[in-house]
Design an enzyme around this catalytic site. Structure first.
Site: not given
Ligand code: PEP
Ligand code: MG
Length: 582
Positions: A176, A489
Protein backbone atom coordinates in the site's frame (compact mmCIF):
# COMPACT_ATOMS: atom_id res chain seq x y z
CA UNK A 1 29.98 0.46 -11.06
CA UNK A 2 28.18 -2.71 -9.97
CA UNK A 3 28.80 -2.31 -6.24
CA UNK A 4 27.44 1.22 -6.53
CA UNK A 5 24.27 0.07 -8.24
CA UNK A 6 21.54 -1.43 -6.08
CA UNK A 7 18.60 -3.17 -7.72
CA UNK A 8 15.05 -3.23 -6.47
CA UNK A 9 11.54 -2.95 -7.80
CA UNK A 10 10.54 0.29 -9.47
CA UNK A 11 7.17 1.03 -7.86
CA UNK A 12 6.68 4.66 -8.82
CA UNK A 13 8.19 6.16 -11.96
CA UNK A 14 10.57 9.10 -12.00
CA UNK A 15 14.19 9.85 -11.29
CA UNK A 16 15.38 11.62 -8.17
CA UNK A 17 18.81 12.87 -7.21
CA UNK A 18 19.60 13.87 -3.65
CA UNK A 19 21.24 13.06 -0.36
CA UNK A 20 20.03 9.95 1.42
CA UNK A 21 18.26 10.31 4.74
CA UNK A 22 18.43 6.87 6.29
CA UNK A 23 15.69 6.28 8.82
CA UNK A 24 15.64 3.57 11.43
CA UNK A 25 12.22 3.03 12.92
CA UNK A 26 13.44 -0.01 14.80
CA UNK A 27 16.04 -0.15 17.50
CA UNK A 28 19.33 -1.65 16.40
CA UNK A 29 19.65 -5.30 17.29
CA UNK A 30 21.23 -5.70 20.70
CA UNK A 31 22.84 -9.07 21.41
CA UNK A 32 21.46 -10.87 24.43
CA UNK A 33 24.34 -11.04 26.90
CA UNK A 34 24.60 -11.54 30.64
CA UNK A 35 27.51 -10.48 32.85
CA UNK A 36 28.95 -12.20 35.93
CA UNK A 37 27.40 -11.11 39.25
CA UNK A 38 30.63 -9.28 40.12
CA UNK A 39 30.21 -6.96 37.14
CA UNK A 40 26.58 -6.01 37.68
CA UNK A 41 27.35 -2.69 39.38
CA UNK A 42 29.82 -1.87 36.62
CA UNK A 43 26.95 -2.29 34.10
CA UNK A 44 24.77 0.09 36.12
CA UNK A 45 27.62 2.63 36.03
CA UNK A 46 27.95 2.07 32.26
CA UNK A 47 24.24 2.78 31.92
CA UNK A 48 24.55 6.09 33.83
CA UNK A 49 27.58 7.16 31.81
CA UNK A 50 25.89 6.29 28.52
CA UNK A 51 22.74 8.21 29.46
CA UNK A 52 24.87 11.23 30.31
CA UNK A 53 26.69 10.96 26.99
CA UNK A 54 23.54 10.64 24.93
CA UNK A 55 21.91 13.53 26.78
CA UNK A 56 24.87 15.75 25.95
CA UNK A 57 24.74 14.63 22.33
CA UNK A 58 21.00 15.33 22.04
CA UNK A 59 21.41 18.73 23.69
CA UNK A 60 24.04 19.57 21.03
CA UNK A 61 21.71 18.44 18.27
CA UNK A 62 18.91 20.48 19.77
CA UNK A 63 21.09 23.60 19.88
CA UNK A 64 22.07 23.04 16.26
CA UNK A 65 18.43 22.61 15.27
CA UNK A 66 17.51 25.81 17.14
CA UNK A 67 20.11 27.71 15.11
CA UNK A 68 19.10 26.26 11.77
CA UNK A 69 15.39 25.69 12.07
CA UNK A 70 14.15 27.65 15.05
CA UNK A 71 13.20 27.05 18.66
CA UNK A 72 9.85 25.40 17.97
CA UNK A 73 11.28 22.96 15.45
CA UNK A 74 14.06 22.02 17.84
CA UNK A 75 11.51 20.85 20.38
CA UNK A 76 11.33 17.54 18.55
CA UNK A 77 14.38 16.54 20.58
CA UNK A 78 12.53 17.05 23.86
CA UNK A 79 10.86 13.66 23.59
CA UNK A 80 14.25 11.93 23.66
CA UNK A 81 15.47 14.04 26.53
CA UNK A 82 12.28 13.39 28.47
CA UNK A 83 12.86 9.67 28.37
CA UNK A 84 16.51 10.02 29.40
CA UNK A 85 15.51 12.26 32.30
CA UNK A 86 12.77 9.96 33.49
CA UNK A 87 14.15 8.75 36.85
CA UNK A 88 11.54 6.03 37.22
CA UNK A 89 12.38 4.65 33.80
CA UNK A 90 16.12 4.64 34.46
CA UNK A 91 15.61 3.03 37.86
CA UNK A 92 13.63 0.26 36.21
CA UNK A 93 16.50 -0.35 33.76
CA UNK A 94 19.02 -0.51 36.61
CA UNK A 95 16.74 -2.94 38.49
CA UNK A 96 16.58 -5.17 35.43
CA UNK A 97 20.38 -5.22 35.19
CA UNK A 98 20.66 -6.20 38.84
CA UNK A 99 17.92 -8.83 38.76
CA UNK A 100 18.87 -10.55 35.51
CA UNK A 101 22.57 -9.67 35.22
CA UNK A 102 21.92 -8.19 31.80
CA UNK A 103 24.23 -5.82 29.98
CA UNK A 104 23.20 -2.17 30.21
CA UNK A 105 22.19 -2.00 26.55
CA UNK A 106 20.05 -5.16 26.69
CA UNK A 107 18.21 -4.03 29.82
CA UNK A 108 17.66 -0.60 28.25
CA UNK A 109 16.26 -2.23 25.10
CA UNK A 110 13.80 -4.37 27.07
CA UNK A 111 12.47 -1.38 28.97
CA UNK A 112 12.34 0.83 25.87
CA UNK A 113 10.29 -1.84 24.11
CA UNK A 114 7.91 -1.93 27.07
CA UNK A 115 7.41 1.81 26.74
CA UNK A 116 6.86 1.50 23.00
CA UNK A 117 4.25 -1.23 23.52
CA UNK A 118 2.54 0.91 26.14
CA UNK A 119 2.32 3.72 23.58
CA UNK A 120 1.05 1.36 20.94
CA UNK A 121 -1.62 0.10 23.34
CA UNK A 122 -3.01 3.62 23.61
CA UNK A 123 -3.88 3.11 19.97
CA UNK A 124 -2.70 6.58 19.18
CA UNK A 125 -1.08 6.66 15.76
CA UNK A 126 0.24 10.09 16.62
CA UNK A 127 2.40 8.55 19.32
CA UNK A 128 3.30 5.51 17.31
CA UNK A 129 4.33 7.67 14.41
CA UNK A 130 6.19 10.18 16.45
CA UNK A 131 9.39 8.91 14.84
CA UNK A 132 7.89 9.74 11.46
CA UNK A 133 6.84 13.21 12.48
CA UNK A 134 10.32 13.89 13.67
CA UNK A 135 11.74 12.60 10.44
CA UNK A 136 9.63 14.78 8.17
CA UNK A 137 10.39 17.77 10.31
CA UNK A 138 14.09 16.98 10.36
CA UNK A 139 14.44 16.87 6.58
CA UNK A 140 15.45 20.34 5.52
CA UNK A 141 16.53 19.87 1.91
CA UNK A 142 15.15 17.72 -0.93
CA UNK A 143 16.19 14.22 0.07
CA UNK A 144 15.77 10.57 -0.77
CA UNK A 145 14.34 8.73 2.22
CA UNK A 146 15.80 5.28 2.77
CA UNK A 147 14.00 2.94 5.18
CA UNK A 148 13.70 -0.70 5.98
CA UNK A 149 9.97 -0.53 5.53
CA UNK A 150 7.45 2.18 4.75
CA UNK A 151 3.87 1.73 5.80
CA UNK A 152 0.89 3.54 4.30
CA UNK A 153 0.39 5.58 7.48
CA UNK A 154 3.87 7.05 7.10
CA UNK A 155 3.72 7.52 3.35
CA UNK A 156 0.53 9.54 3.76
CA UNK A 157 2.47 12.09 5.77
CA UNK A 158 5.16 12.66 3.15
CA UNK A 159 6.10 16.22 2.49
CA UNK A 160 6.55 16.23 -1.25
CA UNK A 161 8.66 19.33 -1.28
CA UNK A 162 11.35 17.72 0.77
CA UNK A 163 11.02 14.05 0.01
CA UNK A 164 11.98 13.62 -3.64
CA UNK A 165 12.32 9.85 -3.62
CA UNK A 166 11.75 6.75 -1.53
CA UNK A 167 13.93 3.68 -1.19
CA UNK A 168 12.89 0.77 0.97
CA UNK A 169 14.20 -2.71 1.67
CA UNK A 170 10.75 -4.19 2.06
CA UNK A 171 7.67 -3.81 -0.07
CA UNK A 172 6.63 -4.42 -3.65
CA UNK A 173 4.63 -2.72 -6.35
CA UNK A 174 1.33 -3.65 -4.76
CA UNK A 175 2.16 -2.87 -1.14
CA UNK A 176 0.00 0.00 0.00
CA UNK A 177 2.88 2.38 0.56
CA UNK A 178 3.90 1.81 -3.08
CA UNK A 179 0.37 2.43 -4.34
CA UNK A 180 0.35 5.68 -2.40
CA UNK A 181 3.79 6.79 -3.60
CA UNK A 182 2.64 6.16 -7.17
CA UNK A 183 -0.62 8.02 -6.69
CA UNK A 184 1.13 10.95 -5.09
CA UNK A 185 3.79 10.91 -7.79
CA UNK A 186 6.94 10.41 -5.70
CA UNK A 187 9.55 8.22 -7.42
CA UNK A 188 10.09 5.06 -5.39
CA UNK A 189 12.17 1.90 -5.48
CA UNK A 190 11.18 -0.85 -3.03
CA UNK A 191 12.58 -4.28 -2.32
CA UNK A 192 16.20 -3.06 -2.33
CA UNK A 193 18.02 -5.76 -0.37
CA UNK A 194 20.66 -4.42 2.01
CA UNK A 195 19.75 -0.75 1.37
CA UNK A 196 20.01 0.18 5.04
CA UNK A 197 23.51 -1.20 5.30
CA UNK A 198 24.84 -0.06 1.98
CA UNK A 199 23.53 3.48 1.85
CA UNK A 200 25.37 5.75 4.24
CA UNK A 201 23.37 8.73 5.53
CA UNK A 202 24.15 11.79 3.42
CA UNK A 203 25.39 9.82 0.41
CA UNK A 204 24.21 11.29 -2.86
CA UNK A 205 22.04 8.82 -4.74
CA UNK A 206 20.36 8.69 -8.11
CA UNK A 207 17.23 6.61 -7.85
CA UNK A 208 15.19 5.55 -10.83
CA UNK A 209 11.64 4.50 -10.03
CA UNK A 210 11.08 3.22 -13.56
CA UNK A 211 14.11 0.96 -13.73
CA UNK A 212 14.10 0.09 -10.05
CA UNK A 213 17.70 1.14 -9.45
CA UNK A 214 19.61 3.16 -6.86
CA UNK A 215 23.05 4.45 -7.85
CA UNK A 216 25.34 5.47 -4.99
CA UNK A 217 27.87 8.30 -5.19
CA UNK A 218 27.14 9.11 -8.83
CA UNK A 219 29.75 10.92 -10.91
CA UNK A 220 28.91 14.28 -12.49
CA UNK A 221 28.29 12.70 -15.93
CA UNK A 222 26.04 10.07 -14.32
CA UNK A 223 24.00 12.79 -12.63
CA UNK A 224 23.77 14.71 -15.90
CA UNK A 225 22.64 11.58 -17.73
CA UNK A 226 20.00 10.85 -15.06
CA UNK A 227 18.69 14.40 -15.24
CA UNK A 228 18.50 14.21 -19.03
CA UNK A 229 16.55 10.94 -18.71
CA UNK A 230 14.15 12.56 -16.27
CA UNK A 231 13.70 15.48 -18.68
CA UNK A 232 12.82 13.04 -21.48
CA UNK A 233 10.39 11.26 -19.19
CA UNK A 234 8.68 14.54 -18.37
CA UNK A 235 8.55 15.55 -22.02
CA UNK A 236 6.90 12.27 -22.80
CA UNK A 237 4.47 12.79 -19.94
CA UNK A 238 3.54 16.24 -21.20
CA UNK A 239 3.09 14.91 -24.74
CA UNK A 240 0.80 12.32 -23.25
CA UNK A 241 -1.17 15.01 -21.45
CA UNK A 242 -2.60 15.98 -24.83
CA UNK A 243 -4.18 12.58 -25.27
CA UNK A 244 -6.36 13.02 -22.20
CA UNK A 245 -8.79 15.21 -24.12
CA UNK A 246 -9.45 12.42 -26.59
CA UNK A 247 -11.78 9.48 -25.98
CA UNK A 248 -10.42 6.07 -24.96
CA UNK A 249 -11.45 4.18 -28.07
CA UNK A 250 -9.55 1.31 -29.65
CA UNK A 251 -8.66 1.49 -33.34
CA UNK A 252 -11.62 -0.79 -34.09
CA UNK A 253 -14.05 1.42 -32.24
CA UNK A 254 -14.45 -0.21 -28.81
CA UNK A 255 -15.01 2.43 -26.14
CA UNK A 256 -13.18 1.79 -22.88
CA UNK A 257 -14.23 3.74 -19.77
CA UNK A 258 -11.23 4.95 -17.78
CA UNK A 259 -11.94 5.92 -14.20
CA UNK A 260 -9.50 7.05 -11.52
CA UNK A 261 -8.42 5.44 -8.26
CA UNK A 262 -8.39 8.00 -5.46
CA UNK A 263 -6.64 7.18 -2.20
CA UNK A 264 -6.12 10.67 -0.79
CA UNK A 265 -8.15 13.84 -1.27
CA UNK A 266 -5.34 15.61 -3.11
CA UNK A 267 -5.45 13.03 -5.89
CA UNK A 268 -8.87 14.28 -6.94
CA UNK A 269 -7.23 17.06 -8.92
CA UNK A 270 -4.85 14.76 -10.79
CA UNK A 271 -7.74 12.46 -11.65
CA UNK A 272 -9.77 15.43 -12.91
CA UNK A 273 -6.87 16.85 -14.90
CA UNK A 274 -6.40 13.47 -16.56
CA UNK A 275 -10.12 13.37 -17.35
CA UNK A 276 -10.99 10.34 -15.25
CA UNK A 277 -14.57 9.35 -15.98
CA UNK A 278 -15.49 9.18 -12.33
CA UNK A 279 -13.78 7.33 -9.51
CA UNK A 280 -13.73 3.56 -9.83
CA UNK A 281 -12.07 3.04 -6.45
CA UNK A 282 -12.28 5.57 -3.66
CA UNK A 283 -10.17 4.04 -0.90
CA UNK A 284 -11.55 5.23 2.42
CA UNK A 285 -9.29 3.71 5.03
CA UNK A 286 -6.90 6.62 4.62
CA UNK A 287 -9.58 8.77 6.22
CA UNK A 288 -8.68 6.81 9.30
CA UNK A 289 -5.10 5.67 9.21
CA UNK A 290 -3.52 9.07 9.57
CA UNK A 291 -6.02 10.35 12.13
CA UNK A 292 -6.51 9.83 15.80
CA UNK A 293 -10.30 9.50 15.70
CA UNK A 294 -12.74 7.78 13.41
CA UNK A 295 -14.30 10.27 11.00
CA UNK A 296 -17.82 11.28 11.92
CA UNK A 297 -20.80 10.72 9.67
CA UNK A 298 -20.79 14.44 8.78
CA UNK A 299 -17.09 14.45 7.93
CA UNK A 300 -17.49 11.43 5.72
CA UNK A 301 -20.64 12.73 4.04
CA UNK A 302 -18.81 16.00 3.27
CA UNK A 303 -15.85 14.17 1.78
CA UNK A 304 -17.97 11.84 -0.33
CA UNK A 305 -20.08 14.78 -1.49
CA UNK A 306 -16.96 16.71 -2.38
CA UNK A 307 -15.63 13.84 -4.49
CA UNK A 308 -19.08 13.42 -6.04
CA UNK A 309 -19.18 17.11 -6.99
CA UNK A 310 -15.68 16.92 -8.48
CA UNK A 311 -16.91 14.22 -10.86
CA UNK A 312 -20.46 15.47 -11.35
CA UNK A 313 -22.49 13.19 -13.58
CA UNK A 314 -19.96 10.36 -13.24
CA UNK A 315 -20.01 7.52 -10.74
CA UNK A 316 -17.93 7.62 -7.58
CA UNK A 317 -17.40 4.13 -6.20
CA UNK A 318 -16.72 4.24 -2.47
CA UNK A 319 -14.80 1.19 -1.34
CA UNK A 320 -16.01 0.55 2.20
CA UNK A 321 -13.32 0.40 4.88
CA UNK A 322 -10.64 -2.18 4.10
CA UNK A 323 -8.92 -2.20 7.45
CA UNK A 324 -6.56 -4.87 8.68
CA UNK A 325 -3.90 -6.68 6.68
CA UNK A 326 -1.13 -4.23 5.93
CA UNK A 327 -3.35 -1.17 6.42
CA UNK A 328 -2.52 0.41 9.70
CA UNK A 329 -5.29 0.40 12.22
CA UNK A 330 -5.02 4.05 13.28
CA UNK A 331 -7.53 4.62 16.08
CA UNK A 332 -8.65 1.03 15.76
CA UNK A 333 -7.53 -1.30 18.50
CA UNK A 334 -6.63 -4.43 16.58
CA UNK A 335 -5.02 -7.37 18.29
CA UNK A 336 -1.91 -8.65 16.58
CA UNK A 337 -2.71 -11.64 14.41
CA UNK A 338 -0.36 -14.41 13.32
CA UNK A 339 -1.60 -14.16 9.77
CA UNK A 340 -3.19 -10.75 9.25
CA UNK A 341 -3.72 -11.11 5.51
CA UNK A 342 -5.91 -14.10 6.27
CA UNK A 343 -7.37 -12.48 9.33
CA UNK A 344 -9.81 -9.87 10.47
CA UNK A 345 -9.90 -7.63 7.42
CA UNK A 346 -12.20 -5.48 5.33
CA UNK A 347 -15.85 -6.56 5.21
CA UNK A 348 -15.25 -8.90 8.16
CA UNK A 349 -14.24 -5.94 10.33
CA UNK A 350 -17.20 -3.87 9.08
CA UNK A 351 -19.78 -6.57 9.75
CA UNK A 352 -18.36 -7.26 13.21
CA UNK A 353 -18.32 -3.56 14.06
CA UNK A 354 -21.70 -2.45 12.65
CA UNK A 355 -21.58 0.93 14.40
CA UNK A 356 -18.58 1.86 12.23
CA UNK A 357 -20.03 0.33 9.07
CA UNK A 358 -23.44 1.91 9.52
CA UNK A 359 -21.87 5.35 9.92
CA UNK A 360 -20.08 4.89 6.62
CA UNK A 361 -23.21 3.62 4.90
CA UNK A 362 -25.25 6.57 6.20
CA UNK A 363 -22.62 9.04 4.98
CA UNK A 364 -22.66 7.41 1.54
CA UNK A 365 -26.47 7.53 1.38
CA UNK A 366 -26.41 11.21 2.32
CA UNK A 367 -23.82 12.06 -0.33
CA UNK A 368 -25.81 9.99 -2.83
CA UNK A 369 -28.62 12.54 -2.61
CA UNK A 370 -26.34 14.82 -4.64
CA UNK A 371 -24.12 12.52 -6.67
CA UNK A 372 -23.83 9.13 -8.34
CA UNK A 373 -22.38 7.37 -5.30
CA UNK A 374 -21.93 3.61 -5.30
CA UNK A 375 -20.65 1.26 -2.60
CA UNK A 376 -18.12 -1.48 -3.22
CA UNK A 377 -17.39 -4.22 -0.68
CA UNK A 378 -13.78 -5.44 -0.33
CA UNK A 379 -12.52 -8.95 0.34
CA UNK A 380 -15.85 -10.65 -0.17
CA UNK A 381 -15.72 -14.41 0.21
CA UNK A 382 -19.40 -15.24 0.85
CA UNK A 383 -22.76 -14.24 -0.55
CA UNK A 384 -24.21 -13.47 2.86
CA UNK A 385 -21.71 -10.63 3.26
CA UNK A 386 -23.50 -8.87 0.41
CA UNK A 387 -26.94 -9.82 1.71
CA UNK A 388 -26.08 -8.39 5.12
CA UNK A 389 -24.62 -5.20 3.61
CA UNK A 390 -27.73 -4.67 1.53
CA UNK A 391 -29.92 -5.11 4.61
CA UNK A 392 -27.90 -2.50 6.44
CA UNK A 393 -28.10 -0.10 3.48
CA UNK A 394 -31.85 -0.41 3.38
CA UNK A 395 -32.20 -0.13 7.19
CA UNK A 396 -30.08 3.02 7.26
CA UNK A 397 -31.98 4.53 4.32
CA UNK A 398 -35.19 3.98 6.32
CA UNK A 399 -33.62 5.48 9.44
CA UNK A 400 -32.41 8.56 7.57
CA UNK A 401 -35.84 9.07 6.06
CA UNK A 402 -37.50 8.74 9.46
CA UNK A 403 -35.01 11.26 10.88
CA UNK A 404 -35.81 13.65 8.06
CA UNK A 405 -32.22 13.70 6.81
CA UNK A 406 -31.74 14.31 3.11
CA UNK A 407 -30.40 11.06 1.62
CA UNK A 408 -30.83 8.72 -1.34
CA UNK A 409 -33.29 5.86 -0.94
CA UNK A 410 -30.56 3.40 -1.82
CA UNK A 411 -27.15 3.08 -3.51
CA UNK A 412 -25.81 0.43 -5.87
CA UNK A 413 -23.77 -2.19 -4.00
CA UNK A 414 -20.95 -3.90 -5.87
CA UNK A 415 -18.59 -6.73 -5.07
CA UNK A 416 -14.86 -6.32 -5.14
CA UNK A 417 -13.63 -9.61 -6.50
CA UNK A 418 -10.27 -10.12 -4.85
CA UNK A 419 -10.38 -13.65 -3.49
CA UNK A 420 -10.49 -16.92 -5.41
CA UNK A 421 -13.74 -17.68 -3.51
CA UNK A 422 -15.39 -14.58 -4.97
CA UNK A 423 -14.06 -15.28 -8.48
CA UNK A 424 -15.36 -18.85 -8.40
CA UNK A 425 -18.74 -17.63 -7.09
CA UNK A 426 -18.83 -14.65 -9.47
CA UNK A 427 -22.06 -15.81 -11.14
CA UNK A 428 -23.87 -15.96 -7.80
CA UNK A 429 -22.32 -12.73 -6.56
CA UNK A 430 -23.28 -10.97 -9.79
CA UNK A 431 -26.85 -12.07 -9.20
CA UNK A 432 -27.04 -10.48 -5.73
CA UNK A 433 -25.05 -7.30 -6.46
CA UNK A 434 -25.09 -4.37 -8.88
CA UNK A 435 -21.58 -4.71 -10.31
CA UNK A 436 -18.30 -6.58 -9.97
CA UNK A 437 -14.88 -4.94 -9.83
CA UNK A 438 -11.71 -6.99 -9.67
CA UNK A 439 -9.02 -6.07 -7.16
CA UNK A 440 -6.14 -7.80 -8.88
CA UNK A 441 -3.63 -6.97 -6.14
CA UNK A 442 -5.35 -9.13 -3.60
CA UNK A 443 -6.69 -11.59 -6.15
CA UNK A 444 -3.11 -12.30 -7.23
CA UNK A 445 -1.92 -12.53 -3.63
CA UNK A 446 -4.59 -15.01 -2.60
CA UNK A 447 -4.55 -17.05 -5.80
CA UNK A 448 -0.79 -17.52 -5.94
CA UNK A 449 -0.38 -17.52 -2.13
CA UNK A 450 2.26 -14.81 -2.46
CA UNK A 451 2.31 -12.00 0.10
CA UNK A 452 1.83 -8.86 -2.00
CA UNK A 453 4.20 -6.87 0.23
CA UNK A 454 7.03 -9.39 0.49
CA UNK A 455 10.02 -8.21 -1.55
CA UNK A 456 11.59 -11.65 -1.48
CA UNK A 457 8.59 -13.04 -3.32
CA UNK A 458 8.25 -10.13 -5.76
CA UNK A 459 9.30 -12.30 -8.72
CA UNK A 460 6.56 -14.74 -7.86
CA UNK A 461 3.85 -12.09 -7.56
CA UNK A 462 2.59 -12.00 -11.08
CA UNK A 463 -0.85 -10.86 -12.09
CA UNK A 464 -0.18 -12.34 -15.55
CA UNK A 465 -0.07 -15.83 -14.16
CA UNK A 466 -2.43 -17.98 -16.26
CA UNK A 467 -4.35 -18.90 -13.08
CA UNK A 468 -5.15 -15.23 -12.43
CA UNK A 469 -5.92 -14.61 -16.11
CA UNK A 470 -8.42 -17.49 -16.04
CA UNK A 471 -10.12 -16.10 -12.93
CA UNK A 472 -10.32 -12.69 -14.58
CA UNK A 473 -12.03 -14.32 -17.54
CA UNK A 474 -14.50 -16.18 -15.30
CA UNK A 475 -15.47 -12.95 -13.59
CA UNK A 476 -16.09 -10.91 -16.74
CA UNK A 477 -18.06 -13.75 -18.30
CA UNK A 478 -20.16 -14.22 -15.17
CA UNK A 479 -20.94 -10.51 -15.00
CA UNK A 480 -21.89 -10.40 -18.66
CA UNK A 481 -24.17 -13.44 -18.32
CA UNK A 482 -25.92 -11.73 -15.40
CA UNK A 483 -26.16 -8.44 -17.29
CA UNK A 484 -24.04 -6.62 -14.70
CA UNK A 485 -21.05 -4.33 -15.33
CA UNK A 486 -17.55 -5.61 -14.59
CA UNK A 487 -14.39 -3.56 -14.17
CA UNK A 488 -10.83 -3.88 -12.87
CA UNK A 489 -9.52 -1.52 -10.22
CA UNK A 490 -6.31 -3.28 -9.11
CA UNK A 491 -2.90 -1.97 -10.15
CA UNK A 492 -2.99 -4.21 -13.21
CA UNK A 493 -5.33 -1.73 -14.89
CA UNK A 494 -2.67 0.98 -14.51
CA UNK A 495 -0.05 -0.92 -16.52
CA UNK A 496 -0.43 -0.54 -20.29
CA UNK A 497 0.54 -4.13 -21.07
CA UNK A 498 -1.99 -5.50 -18.60
CA UNK A 499 -4.66 -3.02 -19.63
CA UNK A 500 -4.28 -4.43 -23.16
CA UNK A 501 -4.86 -7.94 -21.78
CA UNK A 502 -7.88 -6.81 -19.77
CA UNK A 503 -9.47 -5.22 -22.84
CA UNK A 504 -8.87 -8.51 -24.66
CA UNK A 505 -10.56 -10.44 -21.86
CA UNK A 506 -13.64 -8.27 -22.30
CA UNK A 507 -13.34 -5.61 -19.60
CA UNK A 508 -14.62 -2.28 -20.85
CA UNK A 509 -14.09 -0.29 -17.63
CA UNK A 510 -10.74 0.17 -15.93
CA UNK A 511 -9.96 2.22 -12.84
CA UNK A 512 -6.46 3.56 -12.99
CA UNK A 513 -3.99 5.41 -10.73
CA UNK A 514 -4.32 9.07 -11.83
CA UNK A 515 -0.69 9.49 -13.02
CA UNK A 516 -1.07 6.43 -15.28
CA UNK A 517 -4.30 7.58 -16.97
CA UNK A 518 -2.65 9.29 -19.99
CA UNK A 519 -0.39 6.34 -20.84
CA UNK A 520 -3.19 3.79 -20.46
CA UNK A 521 -5.47 5.93 -22.62
CA UNK A 522 -2.77 6.37 -25.23
CA UNK A 523 -2.21 2.61 -25.33
CA UNK A 524 -5.94 1.89 -25.67
CA UNK A 525 -6.08 4.27 -28.62
CA UNK A 526 -3.23 2.49 -30.44
CA UNK A 527 -4.61 -1.03 -30.33
CA UNK A 528 -7.45 -3.01 -31.83
CA UNK A 529 -9.76 -4.77 -29.38
CA UNK A 530 -9.96 -7.70 -31.81
CA UNK A 531 -6.18 -8.10 -31.64
CA UNK A 532 -6.33 -7.88 -27.83
CA UNK A 533 -8.95 -10.63 -27.80
CA UNK A 534 -6.66 -12.95 -29.75
CA UNK A 535 -3.83 -12.19 -27.32
CA UNK A 536 -6.15 -12.88 -24.38
CA UNK A 537 -7.17 -16.24 -25.87
CA UNK A 538 -3.50 -17.15 -26.15
CA UNK A 539 -2.89 -15.97 -22.59
CA UNK A 540 -5.69 -18.24 -21.35
CA UNK A 541 -3.98 -21.16 -23.02
CA UNK A 542 -0.47 -20.25 -21.84
CA UNK A 543 1.49 -22.39 -19.40
CA UNK A 544 3.38 -19.74 -17.47
CA UNK A 545 3.30 -16.07 -16.54
CA UNK A 546 6.47 -15.54 -18.58
CA UNK A 547 4.72 -16.93 -21.67
CA UNK A 548 1.80 -14.57 -21.09
CA UNK A 549 4.09 -11.60 -20.70
CA UNK A 550 6.07 -12.49 -23.84
CA UNK A 551 3.02 -12.85 -25.98
CA UNK A 552 1.57 -9.59 -24.70
CA UNK A 553 4.82 -7.80 -25.47
CA UNK A 554 5.02 -9.30 -28.93
CA UNK A 555 1.44 -8.45 -29.79
CA UNK A 556 1.57 -4.96 -28.37
CA UNK A 557 4.87 -4.25 -30.14
CA UNK A 558 2.98 -4.55 -33.43
CA UNK A 559 1.15 -1.37 -32.54
CA UNK A 560 3.24 0.66 -30.11
CA UNK A 561 6.84 1.42 -29.32
CA UNK A 562 7.33 -0.70 -26.22
CA UNK A 563 10.22 1.50 -25.16
CA UNK A 564 7.67 4.14 -24.31
CA UNK A 565 5.97 1.80 -21.89
CA UNK A 566 9.12 0.32 -20.43
CA UNK A 567 12.46 1.97 -21.30
CA UNK A 568 14.37 -1.24 -20.59
CA UNK A 569 12.08 -3.56 -22.51
CA UNK A 570 13.85 -5.61 -25.13
CA UNK A 571 12.02 -5.16 -28.39
CA UNK A 572 11.31 -7.84 -30.92
CA UNK A 573 13.30 -6.62 -33.94
CA UNK A 574 11.88 -5.13 -37.10
CA UNK A 575 8.37 -4.29 -35.99
CA UNK A 576 6.47 -1.22 -36.96
CA UNK A 577 5.53 0.74 -33.91
CA UNK A 578 3.55 3.86 -33.15
CA UNK A 579 5.55 6.57 -31.50
CA UNK A 580 4.15 9.46 -29.61
CA UNK A 581 2.82 12.10 -31.90
CA UNK A 582 -0.50 12.57 -30.33
C1 PEP B 1 -6.74 -4.75 -4.88
O1 PEP B 1 -6.57 -5.58 -3.98
O2 PEP B 1 -6.45 -4.98 -6.09
C2 PEP B 1 -7.25 -3.41 -4.58
C3 PEP B 1 -7.54 -2.56 -5.56
O3 PEP B 1 -7.41 -3.07 -3.27
P1 PEP B 1 -6.19 -2.65 -2.33
O4 PEP B 1 -4.98 -2.53 -3.19
O5 PEP B 1 -6.59 -1.39 -1.67
O6 PEP B 1 -6.14 -3.83 -1.39
MG1 MG C 1 -7.56 -5.23 -2.10
Amino acid sequence: MSERLLKGIGVSAGIAVGPAVVVRWTLPEVPHRVVPRSQVEKEVRRLRAAVKDVKRHIAELKAKAEDRAGVDEARIFDAHLLMLEDKEFLASVAALIRENHLTAEKAFEFKALEVRDAWAATGSPRLMHRGADELWEAITQPSVVVAKELGPGLTVQLDREHVVGLVSEEGTRTSHAAILAHSIGIPAVFGVAGAMQRIEPGTTVVMDGTRGTVLLNPTAPEIAEAKARERRRRELASQLEEVVEQPAVTTDGVRIVLRGNVDLPDEIRAAQQHRAEGVGLLRTEFLITSHTALPTEDEQADYYRRVGEAFAGEPVVIRTYDLGGDKLPGPFRVQAEGNPQLGWRAIRVCLDRPEIFRTQIRAALRAAAHADIQLMIPLVTRLDEIDRTREMVSEEATNLKREGVEAAATVPVGVMVETPAAAVMADRLAAVSDFLSVGTNDLTQYTLVVDRGNARLADRFNAHDPSVVRLLKMVVDAARAAGKPASVCGEMASEPLSAFLLVGLGYDTLSVAPPALPLVKWTVRQVAAARARVAAEQALAARTAAEVLDLLRLTLAEAVDLKLLDPDARLPAGRRAASLNV
